[in-house]
Design an enzyme around this catalytic site. Structure first.
Site, PDB file in Angstrom:
ATOM      1  CB  CYS A   2      -0.897   0.007   1.225  1.00  0.00           C
ATOM      2  SG  CYS A   2      -1.854  -1.504   1.385  1.00  0.00           S
ATOM      3  CD1 TRP A  73      -2.360  -4.759  -4.832  1.00  0.00           C
ATOM      4  CD2 TRP A  73      -1.914  -6.076  -3.091  1.00  0.00           C
ATOM      5  NE1 TRP A  73      -2.236  -6.042  -5.302  1.00  0.00           N
ATOM      6  CE2 TRP A  73      -1.959  -6.878  -4.263  1.00  0.00           C
ATOM      7  CE3 TRP A  73      -1.656  -6.702  -1.864  1.00  0.00           C
ATOM      8  CZ2 TRP A  73      -1.751  -8.254  -4.238  1.00  0.00           C
ATOM      9  CZ3 TRP A  73      -1.442  -8.077  -1.851  1.00  0.00           C
ATOM     10  CH2 TRP A  73      -1.490  -8.833  -3.029  1.00  0.00           C
ATOM     11  CG  ASN A  97       2.818  -0.960   3.110  1.00  0.00           C
ATOM     12  OD1 ASN A  97       2.282  -1.945   2.600  1.00  0.00           O
ATOM     13  ND2 ASN A  97       4.044  -0.573   2.812  1.00  0.00           N
ATOM     14  N   GLY A  98       1.293  -3.384   5.191  1.00  0.00           N
ATOM     15  CA  GLY A  98       1.924  -4.592   5.725  1.00  0.00           C
ATOM     16  C   GLY A  98       0.854  -5.598   6.139  1.00  0.00           C
ATOM     17  CD  GLU A 476      10.870  -9.948 -17.613  1.00  0.00           C
ATOM     18  OE1 GLU A 476      10.656 -10.792 -16.726  1.00  0.00           O
ATOM     19  OE2 GLU A 476      10.493  -8.771 -17.530  1.00  0.00           O
ATOM     20  CG  HIS A 499       9.386 -33.914 -23.830  1.00  0.00           C
ATOM     21  ND1 HIS A 499       9.651 -35.246 -24.047  1.00  0.00           N
ATOM     22  CD2 HIS A 499      10.435 -33.235 -24.361  1.00  0.00           C
ATOM     23  CE1 HIS A 499      10.809 -35.377 -24.657  1.00  0.00           C
ATOM     24  NE2 HIS A 499      11.303 -34.161 -24.863  1.00  0.00           N
TER      25      HIS A 499
END
Ligand code: M6R
Length: 603
Positions: A2, A73, A97-98, A476, A499
């Site tokens: 966040c 978030w 945040n956390g 990537e 495969h």
């Protein structure tokens, strides 16, 4: 993940908070909110689901000179207005945040079940703080953190302390600055640089207090502490779009410059030299193996480095995903050089991996972009990349400069270990620099990717394939495409496709084949024939001089004829542009793709 900001000072706090949240939005964009004292010292909270732009639409009539803001978030609890921050609990207003891991047991212990209005761990912390508060903020905060397990960056206001903001952190980042415009605290520098170039990182186990006229730092026992002032080495322009429609496109264009900034200050008489970085050569000569640890794109840079380093150094080079490594019992010891890679320097799994490596006696070298970040401060040695701020969630220029740093490390190691002669090392570095114009050429022809995505965006799946280093590049390319275009993409070692996975190659399915490695070129081309025979839509990436039979590739993109070891640089640009234009073609949010955030500070 966040974004956090706090301000106390003479200016209109709401404006500073809202602008700061726009700068921080790349950290999380599920919801946003601010809390502020009005001029009568009453606290107001305004929060809204969605982006900061929605919050800005809400009328906030009062004037204010002190407040805190948050862009979320989501971890605990869904994305809605109630779970948005700030949280109110008694006399406490808090942003976080956390992750508070023991929030369940705290809820029971402090009998909070009937008081909680949200589903968040953060609100639990706010209530626990309120229960300890008897008019002394520092004492209450000390008691709170003694009870918490997990990671946190908090900014807190107390109802009876207008004009004051308190900050505290464990793992999650917080930076602060006293400026001509007032006192500021934030989760990242991007929110501070409009006001100052000087800042300090709030140390763990310290309490920072902001008022309109100063910032004070305290040890947990309440005694004063002295912050270590740092200077930011980029300006506001670096964090703006500067005429580009998206940060990602701007950052793709910035790669040649970022590479020069990262490489050139470290070239002495044609050789890589880390004297100014205080990285001694015995770090490279004393190790018996190298272990690279990182997440996401940074980990993919590590995979490229493995393919480059092992043949050059003739020692084992292992690459680990940080979130796996931290819970393993890795085969590392004091003869292992552990290279940690992180753009943000705050990724929690990568940080935990660094701490594990140190606890095993390994020497650590961190490749980090953000100055003063936690990983940078905790690693034995640090090689900063000089990409400037990377704002788009999809990493582009950070990947290129991480590669450049790894290439330079590889070259220096090979030189001091006797694998390279001086001439070989000079030649290696010259070829690294030659990759920069090759990248510029790919950026200049970006319309090629713009056109080719018309087929790609109509498909559900895309496959990337290559052998050796080309396979490393494919990983990537697939990640980039997935994260911003939401097209399912997988990277395969070209020989492995048959495969199992080739069963998914039906007529029209795009296969992006990378064939820049001379010693396996004909093998990869055989694999391209196999997918073409099944109707794949083939986008083939080769070096300039390669002749390819008619009909093999639907689209053939050529890169300059570089030494095989350096083709990653132009190839990276092509793969980034494919992902970028696919996202544009699907009309998606390029810079802030769904469910993601720039800096992953939760497990
Ligand atoms: O800040 P870090 O380099 O530690 O971040 C690692 C990953 O989270 C990051 O590279 C992520 O994979 C990117 N979104 C990829 O574009």
């Amino acid at each position: 993940m966040c974004g956090i900001i706090g301000y106390s000072g003479p200016l209109e706090a709401k404006n500073i908070l809202l602008e700061g949240l726009s700068q921080l939005e790349y950290r999380g964009y599920d919801s946003a909110g601010i809390a502020y004292f009005d001029t009568a010292s009453t606290v107001h909270v305004v929060k809204k689901t969605g982006k900061v732009a929605r919050l800005k639409e809400v009328s906030m009539p009062h004037h204010s000179h002190c407040g805190i803001g948050h862009t979320r978030w989501a971890t605990h609890g869904g994305v809605d207005d109630i779970n948005a921050h700030p949280h109110r609990a008694g006399r406490v207003t808090l942003i976080h945040n956390g992750i508070i891991e023991n929030y369940h047991s705290l809820t029971q212990e402090f009998s909070l079940e009937d008081r909680l209005v949200s589903q968040t761990d953060s609100e639990v912390a706010a209530w626990v703080l309120d229960s300890f508060y008897d008019g002394d903020p520092k004492s209450a905060i000390k008691q709170l953190v003694e009870r918490l397990e997990g990671s946190y960056g908090f900014c807190v206001m107390f109802d009876d302390r207008p004009g004051e903001i308190y900050g505290i952190r464990s793992v999650s980042p917080l930076v602060a600055a006293y400026t001509h415009s007032g006192a500021l605290i934030a989760s990242d520098l991007t929110a501070l640089i409009p006001y100052t170039r000087n800042y300090f990182v709030v140390p763990e186990n310290h309490i920072v207090k902001l008022t309109g006229y100063k910032i004070s730092l305290y040890h947990m026992d309440g005694s004063p502490a002295v912050p270590e002032t740092l200077e930011v080495n980029w300006n506001m322009d670096a964090a703006m779009k500067n005429g580009f429609p998206h940060f990602m496109l701007k950052e793709i264009h910035e790669q040649p410059e970022a590479l020069k900034n990262t490489i050139l200050p470290r070239v002495v008489r044609g050789l890589p030299d880390f004297t100014d970085d205080q990285i001694p050569d015995d770090l490279f000569t004393a190790c018996a193996q190298v272990h690279v640890v990182a997440c996401g794109t940074a980990m993919h840079a590590g995979i490229v480095a493995k393919s480059l380093m092992e043949p050059a150094l003739r020692i084992p080079v292992t690459v680990s995903i940080a979130s796996e490594f931290r819970y393993e019992d890795p085969l590392i010891d004091e003869k292992t050089l552990v290279i940690i890679i992180s753009q943000s320097g705050e990724t929690i799994d990568t940080l935990a991996a660094l701490r594990l490596a140190k606890s095993r006696g390994s020497k650590t070298l961190a490749i980090v972009n953000v100055k003063g970040s936690t990983i940078a401060r905790e690693s034995h040695h640090i090689l900063y990349t000089h990409a400037g701020p990377e704002i788009a969630v999809a990493s582009t220029k950070a990947y290129s400069v991480q590669l450049a740093a790894l290439y330079m490390i590889s070259c220096r190691m090979a030189l001091v270990r006797g694998n390279f002669s001086r001439d070989q090392a000079v030649s290696f570095l010259t070829k690294l620099l030659d990759a920069i114009p090759a990248m510029e050429a790919m950026i200049a022809q970006k319309d090629v990717e713009k056109e080719l995505v018309t087929h790609l965006i109509q498909q559900h799946d895309t496959f990337f394939m290559g052998r050796g280093l080309d396979y490393a590049f494919s990983l990537e390319g697939a990640l980039k495409l997935k994260e911003i275009s939401y097209i399912h993409a997988e990277a395969y070692a070209a020989g492995e496709l048959k495969h199992g996975t080739i069963a998914l190659v039906a007529p029209g399915v795009p296969v992006i084949a990378i064939a820049t490695q001379e010693h396996v070129f004909s093998k990869t081309i055989s694999n391209v024939r196999e997918v073409k025979a099944r109707g794949a839509f083939v986008i083939l990436l080769t070096k300039e001089h390669k002749d390819i039979e008619d009909g093999l590739a639907d689209i053939h993109i050529r890169i300059p004829d570089l030494d095989d070891r350096f083709t990653v640089f132009p190839i990276a640009v092509i793969l980034q542009l494919i992902a970028y234009y696919a996202s544009i073609g699907k009309n998606l949010d390029v810079d802030q793709p769904r469910n993601l955030a720039k800096s992953v500070t939760v497990e």
